[in-house]
Design a protein around this motif. Structure first.
Motif, short mmCIF file in Angstrom:
data_model
loop_
_atom_site.label_atom_id
_atom_site.label_comp_id
_atom_site.label_asym_id
_atom_site.label_seq_id
_atom_site.Cartn_x
_atom_site.Cartn_y
_atom_site.Cartn_z
N LYS A 1 0.83 -1.20 0.00
CA LYS A 1 0.00 0.00 0.00
C LYS A 1 0.86 1.25 0.00
O LYS A 1 0.50 2.26 -0.56
CB LYS A 1 -0.93 -0.08 1.21
CG LYS A 1 -1.07 1.14 2.07
CD LYS A 1 -2.04 0.83 3.17
CE LYS A 1 -2.25 1.97 4.12
NZ LYS A 1 -1.09 2.54 4.74
N GLN B 1 -7.86 6.22 -1.47
CA GLN B 1 -8.93 5.21 -1.47
C GLN B 1 -8.36 3.85 -1.85
O GLN B 1 -8.70 2.82 -1.25
CB GLN B 1 -10.00 5.58 -2.49
CG GLN B 1 -10.77 6.83 -2.17
CD GLN B 1 -11.80 6.57 -1.10
OE1 GLN B 1 -12.10 5.43 -0.80
NE2 GLN B 1 -12.31 7.63 -0.51
N GLU C 1 -6.44 2.39 0.93
CA GLU C 1 -7.35 1.88 1.96
C GLU C 1 -7.89 0.52 1.55
O GLU C 1 -7.98 -0.41 2.36
CB GLU C 1 -8.48 2.91 2.13
CG GLU C 1 -9.31 2.75 3.37
CD GLU C 1 -8.48 2.80 4.64
OE1 GLU C 1 -8.87 2.14 5.59
OE2 GLU C 1 -7.42 3.50 4.66
N LYS C 2 -8.22 0.41 0.26
CA LYS C 2 -8.74 -0.86 -0.24
C LYS C 2 -7.70 -1.97 -0.11
O LYS C 2 -8.02 -3.10 0.24
CB LYS C 2 -9.14 -0.72 -1.71
CG LYS C 2 -10.55 -0.23 -1.91
CD LYS C 2 -10.90 -0.21 -3.37
CE LYS C 2 -12.02 -1.15 -3.69
NZ LYS C 2 -12.48 -1.05 -5.07
N LYS D 1 -5.33 -2.11 2.00
CA LYS D 1 -5.14 -2.41 3.40
C LYS D 1 -6.25 -3.33 3.91
O LYS D 1 -6.01 -4.28 4.64
CB LYS D 1 -5.12 -1.11 4.18
CG LYS D 1 -4.66 -1.27 5.60
CD LYS D 1 -4.45 0.09 6.22
CE LYS D 1 -4.78 0.03 7.69
NZ LYS D 1 -5.16 1.34 8.20
N GLN D 2 -7.45 -3.02 3.48
CA GLN D 2 -8.58 -3.82 3.97
C GLN D 2 -8.81 -5.07 3.14
O GLN D 2 -9.81 -5.76 3.31
CB GLN D 2 -9.84 -2.96 3.94
CG GLN D 2 -9.75 -1.79 4.87
CD GLN D 2 -11.03 -1.00 4.85
OE1 GLN D 2 -11.93 -1.29 4.08
NE2 GLN D 2 -11.10 -0.02 5.71
#
Ligand code: SF4
Lengths: 570, 191
Positions: B56, B176, B179-180, B182-183
């Motif tokens: 990321k 964004q 974040e994606k 990471k999740q």
């Protein structure tokens, strides 16, 4: 000084009966229909006797109601006189064919190829009618003809599919839908020609030669184009260009939009110089409408267009320096930082960073903000000091000198002949600037120099660009001093329908001479918009310029042209 | 296949090694494994979080301007907006990049080239569509030369609307995407 009516009388006496419907619009515009059999001789006469040494392009028009096709040859002069002759040649619509001018003008090649692939007009004696902008699957469709079936209903929402090929690869194409086949959009027979790959491979003469591809993806050119070079050892023997990777069909789309909507498309043609494109389109439409632009609006237009020139030259020079410096992004960063200052000035006026749509028919969209002059007083001196610094830096740097001096030299005579445009032409010592040749807005009242170089090598091209920035700053300062108060739009409402007529309008784009040829048939949409882009002209000259240079100089030469492939592809 | 087939080790050690395990798998398997196997193994342990954290924070993007939005991409990658702050550095060749920024219209002629560039990028890779053109054809929706189903070809994680979007929006889109990643909600990542 030669005027349009003198040119006309000279033509009429030399070719009795061959010139029909002449129209002298002003001292600088001549319209005439020429007998198709005599067009070659008329152009030769114009070039040899009347100093029309600048073949500025040609436009195809489909007059479907008269069952005729028309090719308009746009002829001008490199500074000898300001007349632009628009010579129309008509040919019947079934099996259209006219004489090619490639024998007279080297640069007619691309213009004729474009007309051939878009309209299907054949050019007799043209040595290589190969597609230029379109991909093979669109050949034979003749998309710019008025009866191009399926536009826009069937072309909307096109979906590409992946098809496996015989040799194990995957091809991506848009297959014809059943509706399209039914509508007859898919041509039954397509023209035959060797493909780009075959053409370049046919040039390989010995085992010691090979082809190197530069592109289509370039990191530092704002758009893709393919430059292939045939190298023998360290030397380039021949260059090949393939363009059209971002051909959007803007000219066709504009025929399907209202006059006002067309402005937004001119933005997206060359997005680094959208304001000049706006100006060019609006100017042409104003000419047909006979609109006067209020003086304040004229000044505002000059100010924003010159600001736009500054930012375009900054990004162009930055790109170029990155190309030659290889890994180092440092000069690029500096130029972009400076460009941001100019962009924020433009943004404070137009409200957008790139796609402004700011110039309107007969005026501009909104007035300058109150603190604009103060902001300029801070920014412009700063840019000026930076540019002086850059000029000094390049003058002192020995490596820059070695890399740039006497590389890609283009003598003035050749430059005129190949029809290269803008700073690249002026670097060769030809003083040719639309702001002087074909003055528009308040440019005649302003005091500025046309910057020229001496040798026409890469160093000159960059130098001309940087010094033009200083000149633009000077122009803006004058404008800010003189700008009167008053209205910025015409008093009466601009009509939605434009009366039937035609106009050709030229502006000095940051990349050179940009012209738009607009035809109205009295409706609320343009009948035809033809764009004569400067980078289109410049790009065409790349392959001959690359012949015989070292491989390492190729990027320097190509980069020094300040490319904007989007405007070449449209 | 034993280790001694490849590296000259005493046979006794070879036999010994074959009994060892890692994450419940024979070491020899892991040793001579494919990338896929490594992926499987990583997926089993908490190490994947570390991997994703690393990925990321180093999403290099391909400098590949192909439209007006490409000019904004220039600025996004350069000093004024400085994408480097988020580990997003412009690269010139697809072989060194993780993110493809689709910055403009895709024409019939350019689609095969673009697909080629995408396939040259090493896994894991992500795609961001920028501007109306890349999303749906934008102002050129009825052109004969523009394709509109870009999402069928590229697993686009983030769509950034605008014509062109401002560089700030680019940054927002990039965050964004991070974040994606990471999740683990991205379309293309493995873990
Ligand atoms: S979305 Fe708008 S700005 Fe971006 S490439 Fe398309 S037309 Fe240009």
């Amino acid at each position: 000084m030669t005027t349009a009516s003198e040119v006309l009388s000279s033509l009429q006496s030399a070719f009795p009966g061959a010139i029909k419907d002449p129209r002298v619009e002003s001292d600088a515009r001549l319209w005439a229909t020429v007998d198709p059999k005599r067009i070659y001789d008329v152009c030769k006469y114009l070039t040899d006797k009347l100093n029309f040494d600048h073949y500025s392009g040609s436009a195809g028009v489909d007059w479907i109601a008269n069952n005729e096709m028309e090719v308009v040859e746009i002829m001008a002069s490199h500074g000898a006189h300001p007349v632009v002759a628009m010579l129309k040649v008509r040919t019947p619509r079934d099996n259209p064919s006219i004489k090619s001018l490639t024998g007279l003008y080297w640069n007619a090649d691309w213009y004729e190829r474009e007309i051939w692939e878009m309209f299907g007009i054949n050019f007799e004696n043209h040595s290589g009618l190969y597609p230029l902008l379109l991909s093979d699957e669109l050949m034979g469709v003749w998309p710019w003809r008025k009866d191009f079936k399926g536009y826009p209903d069937l072309t909307t929402g096109q979906r590409a599919v992946a098809l496996p090929t015989a040799n194990g690869y995957t091809e991506f194409r848009i297959p014809p839908t059943p509706a399209e086949i039914e509508a007859g959009t898919v041509p039954k027979e397509r023209p035959k020609y060797p493909s780009f790959r075959e053409r370049e491979e046919a040039e390989i003469k010995s085992d010691s030669e090979m082809i190197m591809h530069l592109g289509p993806q370039h990191a530092m050119v704002p758009g893709p184009f393919l430059l292939d070079i045939l190298v023998e050892g360290e030397r380039v023997r021949k260059g090949f260009l393939d363009v059209g990777y971002i051909h959007k069909g803007i000219e066709k789309i504009m025929e399907n939009r209202t006059w006002l909507q067309g402005i937004t498309y001119t933005d997206r043609m060359c997005y680094v110089a959208s304001l000049s494109n706006n100006e060019c389109y609006c100017g042409a439409v104003e000419k047909i409408l006979g609109l006067e632009v209020p003086e304040r609006a004229q000044y505002i237009r000059v100010i924003v267009e010159e600001l736009s020139r500054i930012q375009s030259h900054l990004i162009g020079t930055g790109e170029f320096l990155t190309l030659i410096a290889g890994v180092g992004y440092a000069p690029w960063q500096y130029m972009i930082i400076d460009r941001e200052h100019v962009i924020s000035l433009i943004e404070s006026v137009t409200g957008a960073r790139l796609t402004h749509s700011f110039v309107r028919f007969g005026g501009v969209r909104n007035d300058l903000p109150d603190d604009f002059a103060e902001k300029c007083k801070i920014t412009l001196p700063y840019i000026k000091s930076r540019i002086n610094e850059f000029i000094e830096l390049f003058a002192q740097d020995p490596i820059y000198d070695l890399r740039m001096k006497d590389v890609g030299v283009l003598p003035a005579e050749t430059a005129k002949e190949v029809g290269i445009a803008g700073p690249a032409l002026r670097a060769s010592g030809v003083s040719y600037d639309m702001r002087v040749e074909d003055p528009i807005l308040v440019y005649p009242d302003l005091d500025f120099k046309v910057i020229t170089g001496t040798k026409g090598d890469c160093a000159d091209r960059i130098d001309v660009r940087l010094r033009e920035i200083l000149e633009s700053i000077y122009i803006i300062e004058q404008c800010l001093d003189r700008i009167p108060s008053g209205p910025i739009k015409p008093e009466a409402k601009v009509p939605k329908k434009v009366p039937a007529g035609e106009a050709y309008y030229r502006v000095e784009d940051p990349r050179g001479e940009m012209g738009m040829y607009v035809i109205s048939d009295g409706g609320d949409k343009p009948y035809r918009v033809k764009v004569r882009g400067p980078f289109y002209a410049t790009l065409q000259t790349l392959p001959p310029l690359l012949e015989g240079v070292y491989v390492a100089d190729v990027v320097a030469i190509a980069g020094s042209m300040d490319g904007c492939p989007s405007e070449a592809d449209r | 296949m034993g280790i001694s087939d490849v590296i000259p080790v005493p046979v006794a050690i070879d036999e010994e090694l074959e009994k060892w395990t890692i994450f419940g798998q024979p070491v020899a398997d892991v040793w001579f494994t494919t990338t896929e196997k490594i992926h499987q193994i990583i997926e089993m342990g908490p190490i994947k979080n570390i991997f994703n954290w690393g990925r990321k924070n180093s999403v290099y993007f391909l400098m590949q301007p192909m439209g007006c939005c490409g000019v904004e991409m220039f600025v996004f990658g350069a000093a004024p907006y400085d994408s480097d702050r988020f580990g997003c550095i412009p690269r010139n060749t697809p072989r060194q990049t993780d993110v493809m920024i689709m910055s403009g219209y895709i024409t019939r002629k350019y689609l095969p080239v673009f697909k080629n560039l995408w396939e040259q990028m090493p896994e894991p890779k992500w795609c961001i569509a920028i501007g109306e053109c890349a999303i749906s054809g934008g102002p050129f929706y009825d052109s004969y030369n523009i394709i509109q189903n870009t999402a069928d070809y590229f697993p686009i994680d983030v769509f950034i609307p605008g014509c062109p979007p401002r560089p700030e929006q680019f940054l927002e889109g990039l965050m964004q995407l991070q974040e994606k990643i990471k999740q683990r909600k991205d379309k293309r990542g493995y873990y």
